[in-house]
Design a protein around this motif. Structure first.
Motif, PDB file in Angstrom:
ATOM      1  N   ILE A 209       0.837  -1.198   0.000  1.00 57.98           N
ATOM      2  CA  ILE A 209       0.000   0.000   0.000  1.00 57.98           C
ATOM      3  C   ILE A 209       0.873   1.249   0.000  1.00 57.98           C
ATOM      4  CG2 ILE A 209      -1.700   1.316   1.327  1.00 57.98           C
ATOM      5  CD1 ILE A 209      -2.766  -1.356   2.387  1.00 57.98           C
ATOM      6  N   ALA A 210       1.940   1.228   0.796  1.00 56.03           N
ATOM      7  CA  ALA A 210       2.828   2.387   0.892  1.00 56.03           C
ATOM      8  C   ALA A 210       3.487   2.719  -0.438  1.00 56.03           C
ATOM      9  CB  ALA A 210       3.889   2.148   1.957  1.00 56.03           C
ATOM     10  N   MET A 211       3.717   1.719  -1.270  1.00 56.98           N
ATOM     11  CA  MET A 211       4.375   1.936  -2.557  1.00 56.98           C
ATOM     12  C   MET A 211       3.389   2.247  -3.678  1.00 56.98           C
ATOM     13  SD  MET A 211       7.466  -0.889  -2.555  1.00 56.98           S
ATOM     14  CE  MET A 211       6.427  -2.300  -2.149  1.00 56.98           C
ATOM     15  N   SER A 212       2.098   2.253  -3.362  1.00 55.08           N
ATOM     16  CA  SER A 212       1.083   2.513  -4.379  1.00 55.08           C
ATOM     17  C   SER A 212       0.885   4.012  -4.558  1.00 55.08           C
ATOM     18  CB  SER A 212      -0.241   1.852  -3.981  1.00 55.08           C
ATOM     19  OG  SER A 212      -0.819   2.539  -2.877  1.00 55.08           O
ATOM     20  N   ASP A 213       0.002   4.367  -5.491  1.00 65.26           N
ATOM     21  CA  ASP A 213      -0.307   5.783  -5.724  1.00 65.26           C
ATOM     22  C   ASP A 213      -1.140   6.385  -4.597  1.00 65.26           C
ATOM     23  OD1 ASP A 213       1.055   5.728  -8.127  1.00 65.26           O
ATOM     24  OD2 ASP A 213      -0.720   5.183  -9.290  1.00 65.26           O
ATOM     25  N   ASP A 214      -1.699   5.544  -3.737  1.00 61.02           N
ATOM     26  CA  ASP A 214      -2.501   6.012  -2.606  1.00 61.02           C
ATOM     27  C   ASP A 214      -1.935   5.389  -1.332  1.00 61.02           C
ATOM     28  OD1 ASP A 214      -4.587   7.226  -1.150  1.00 61.02           O
ATOM     29  OD2 ASP A 214      -5.863   5.452  -1.363  1.00 61.02           O
ATOM     30  N   PRO A 215      -0.863   5.960  -0.777  1.00 56.85           N
ATOM     31  CA  PRO A 215      -0.145   5.312   0.329  1.00 56.85           C
ATOM     32  C   PRO A 215      -0.803   5.509   1.689  1.00 56.85           C
ATOM     33  CG  PRO A 215       0.917   7.373  -0.222  1.00 56.85           C
ATOM     34  CD  PRO A 215      -0.230   7.222  -1.193  1.00 56.85           C
ATOM     35  N   LYS A 245      -7.666   7.936   7.762  1.00 54.97           N
ATOM     36  CA  LYS A 245      -6.594   7.519   6.856  1.00 54.97           C
ATOM     37  C   LYS A 245      -5.254   7.703   7.560  1.00 54.97           C
ATOM     38  CE  LYS A 245      -6.004  11.844   4.223  1.00 54.97           C
ATOM     39  NZ  LYS A 245      -5.962  12.411   2.859  1.00 54.97           N
ATOM     40  N   ILE A 246      -4.446   6.666   7.496  1.00 54.83           N
ATOM     41  CA  ILE A 246      -3.139   6.658   8.153  1.00 54.83           C
ATOM     42  C   ILE A 246      -2.075   6.578   7.069  1.00 54.83           C
ATOM     43  CG2 ILE A 246      -1.610   5.429   9.733  1.00 54.83           C
ATOM     44  CD1 ILE A 246      -4.117   4.362  11.127  1.00 54.83           C
ATOM     45  N   LYS A 247      -1.187   7.568   7.040  1.00 54.81           N
ATOM     46  CA  LYS A 247      -0.132   7.593   6.020  1.00 54.81           C
ATOM     47  C   LYS A 247       0.888   6.499   6.315  1.00 54.81           C
ATOM     48  CE  LYS A 247       2.341   9.195   2.605  1.00 54.81           C
ATOM     49  NZ  LYS A 247       3.145  10.412   2.771  1.00 54.81           N
ATOM     50  N   LEU A 248       1.243   5.747   5.278  1.00 55.06           N
ATOM     51  CA  LEU A 248       2.236   4.693   5.386  1.00 55.06           C
ATOM     52  C   LEU A 248       3.503   5.144   4.658  1.00 55.06           C
ATOM     53  CD1 LEU A 248      -0.066   1.623   4.632  1.00 55.06           C
ATOM     54  CD2 LEU A 248       0.602   2.517   6.871  1.00 55.06           C
ATOM     55  N   ASN A 249       4.564   5.353   5.414  1.00 56.58           N
ATOM     56  CA  ASN A 249       5.830   5.792   4.834  1.00 56.58           C
ATOM     57  C   ASN A 249       6.760   4.597   4.657  1.00 56.58           C
ATOM     58  OD1 ASN A 249       5.096   8.543   4.863  1.00 56.58           O
ATOM     59  ND2 ASN A 249       5.728   8.738   6.996  1.00 56.58           N
ATOM     60  N   TYR A 250       7.221   4.416   3.441  1.00 51.00           N
ATOM     61  CA  TYR A 250       8.170   3.338   3.183  1.00 51.00           C
ATOM     62  C   TYR A 250       9.115   3.740   2.052  1.00 51.00           C
ATOM     63  CZ  TYR A 250      10.016  -1.360   2.408  1.00 51.00           C
ATOM     64  OH  TYR A 250      10.846  -2.442   2.272  1.00 51.00           O
ATOM     65  N   PRO A 251       9.979   4.719   2.307  1.00 50.55           N
ATOM     66  CA  PRO A 251      10.936   5.114   1.267  1.00 50.55           C
ATOM     67  C   PRO A 251      11.968   4.021   1.051  1.00 50.55           C
ATOM     68  CG  PRO A 251      11.441   6.213   3.333  1.00 50.55           C
ATOM     69  CD  PRO A 251      10.145   5.491   3.545  1.00 50.55           C
ATOM     70  N   PRO A 252      12.467   3.884  -0.153  1.00 49.78           N
ATOM     71  CA  PRO A 252      13.478   2.840  -0.408  1.00 49.78           C
ATOM     72  C   PRO A 252      14.796   3.162   0.290  1.00 49.78           C
ATOM     73  CG  PRO A 252      13.227   4.260  -2.327  1.00 49.78           C
ATOM     74  CD  PRO A 252      12.148   4.655  -1.360  1.00 49.78           C
ATOM     75  N   LYS A 253      15.546   2.117   0.601  1.00 45.12           N
ATOM     76  CA  LYS A 253      16.878   2.262   1.172  1.00 45.12           C
ATOM     77  C   LYS A 253      17.914   1.875   0.116  1.00 45.12           C
ATOM     78  CE  LYS A 253      15.518   1.230   5.945  1.00 45.12           C
ATOM     79  NZ  LYS A 253      15.709   0.328   7.098  1.00 45.12           N
ATOM     80  N   TYR A 254      19.021   2.627   0.107  1.00 46.56           N
ATOM     81  CA  TYR A 254      20.080   2.388  -0.855  1.00 46.56           C
ATOM     82  C   TYR A 254      21.373   2.070  -0.097  1.00 46.56           C
ATOM     83  CZ  TYR A 254      16.795   4.797  -3.921  1.00 46.56           C
ATOM     84  OH  TYR A 254      15.664   5.167  -4.608  1.00 46.56           O
TER      85      TYR A 254
END
Length: 386
Positions: A209-215, A245-254
């Motif tokens: 869900i976090a990676m979708s257009d509606d996170p 609605k609860i925002k789900l943060n999941y930025p990628p790690k490098y």
């Protein structure tokens, strides 16, 4: 004859309708209630003003109904807002199977023409997929894919007390019988604050869900006024639902790893007029899409690729590719550059560096070889989002 009788009845109803208008609470005057849920609403019962010739008759019929059923109280449940922070999924490693999250809701629950200090009410709370009212079983089929309904969660705690589970799945905190429900007492018209505690047990779905257009994790909280013992209530506004609605943060790690020092010495690569050295290494990106931008620059002279030994210096070239085999076709660079749309590896160390996915070569032309000595520079490779 029939026409005359109906006319007389309608006239008497108009008069009675005027009485009904006077005695009905102001918020309900001239109102027709609808059970439909138009697009864009939270699922609460919306009121529409329907002015017209039938309004006096409607008032009349409503008044006759009130007289027939006897004295009752108006029930009002009204959500005001919800308050809750985001969930940062990147802070949980693969060993975590459940995330506990809390948020608060503010609301009023009362009986009477308005939420006066002497008209507080019993009520119950719930949580559901949508705002559609069902007094017996609310829909939670979607929520059950990410949220635990196991008798201990979700829970709700109004005004810091009476921590009550919402069970079974799709149920309410209390049954609908008279006298049930939370009772915060009379004498206060202040908003009620309730803390919801939920347990999320499908981390992979939350990441999706976090990676979708509606996170956002989206659902509703539900509230309903319940009659106290020896009390009857009208059902018109006893139920309400509030979107959460609860925002789900999941930025990628490098991560860049597997690098070593390179030495351009007398070694020569066949068919080339350069002294050079090369290596492959690992670039990890934690989630799809795994594209990245690699920015590469040197330490000297504003990022130019220049080797230095005291006052002596010589330029060199850098080639960057996704594998050793692709370096021969890479474009030589003499200063800062970036490479876009390469793919990172899902493994943090490219499976113990057996599947390295990046390569770099540094080289210097033989005719440019400087006065003997040790010449150094530092090349930085920084990886980030495209």
């Amino acid at each position: 004859m029939m026409k005359a009788s109906m006319t007389g009845f309608f006239s008497r109803c108009q008069a009675l309708g005027a009485v009904a208008t006077f005695f009905l609470p102001r918020r309900h005057r001239g109102t027709e209630f609808s059970d439909s849920f138009p697009a864009g609403t939270l699922g609460t019962r919306e009121r529409y003003s329907r002015q017209g010739r039938w309004q006096p008759l409607i008032r009349c019929l409503l008044t006759l109904m009130l007289l027939a059923v006897g004295p009752r109280a108006w029930a009002i449940f009204e959500f005001i807002d919800t308050v809750g922070g985001a969930i940062d999924l990147e802070t949980y490693d693969d060993s975590v199977t459940t995330i506990t999250h809390t948020f608060t809701v503010h609301y009023r629950a009362c009986t009477g023409a308005s939420c006066a200090s002497s008209s507080q009410a019993n009520y119950r709370l719930a949580i559901s997929d949508d705002g559609v009212y069902n007094p017996n079983q609310l829909n939670v089929s979607r929520l059950q894919g990410v949220m635990a309904f196991n008798g201990t969660a979700p829970r709700v705690k109004p005004n810091g007390k009476h921590n009550k589970p919402i069970t079974p799945a799709g149920g309410w905190t209390h049954g609908s019988d008279k006298g049930n429900g939370f009772d915060h007492g009379n004498g206060s018209s202040a908003l009620i604050e309730a803390t919801y505690t939920i347990k999320l047990n499908n981390i992979e779905e939350l990441k999706r869900i976090a990676m979708s257009d509606d996170p956002y994790l989206r659902f509703y909280v539900n509230g309903e006024v319940l009659a106290r013992k020896n009390e009857n209530i009208y059902p018109f506004e006893k139920y309400s639902a509030e979107a959460v609605k609860i925002k789900l943060n999941y930025p990628p790690k490098y991560r860049v790893s597997g690098l070593r020092d390179l030495a351009m010495d007398s070694r020569d690569f066949p068919g080339q007029a350069y002294y050079s050295d090369q290596m492959d290494f690992c670039i990890h990106v934690s989630r799809d899409p795994r594209y990245y931008v690699a920015r590469v620059w040197g330490q000297n002279d504003y990022g130019q690729f220049i080797l230095k030994n005291g006052g002596n210096s010589v330029g060199y070239e850098v080639l960057f590719a996704q594998s050793i085999g692709e370096l021969d076709s890479a474009t030589p660079q003499t200063g800062p550059f970036q490479q876009i749309d390469f793919n990172g590896h899902e493994s943090v160390d490219c499976k113990s560096y057996t599947e390295n996915n990046a390569a770099i070569r540094v080289r210097i032309k033989k005719e440019d070889v400087p006065t003997p000595g040790i010449y150094t520079d530092t090349v930085t490779v920084m990886v980030g989002a495209t």
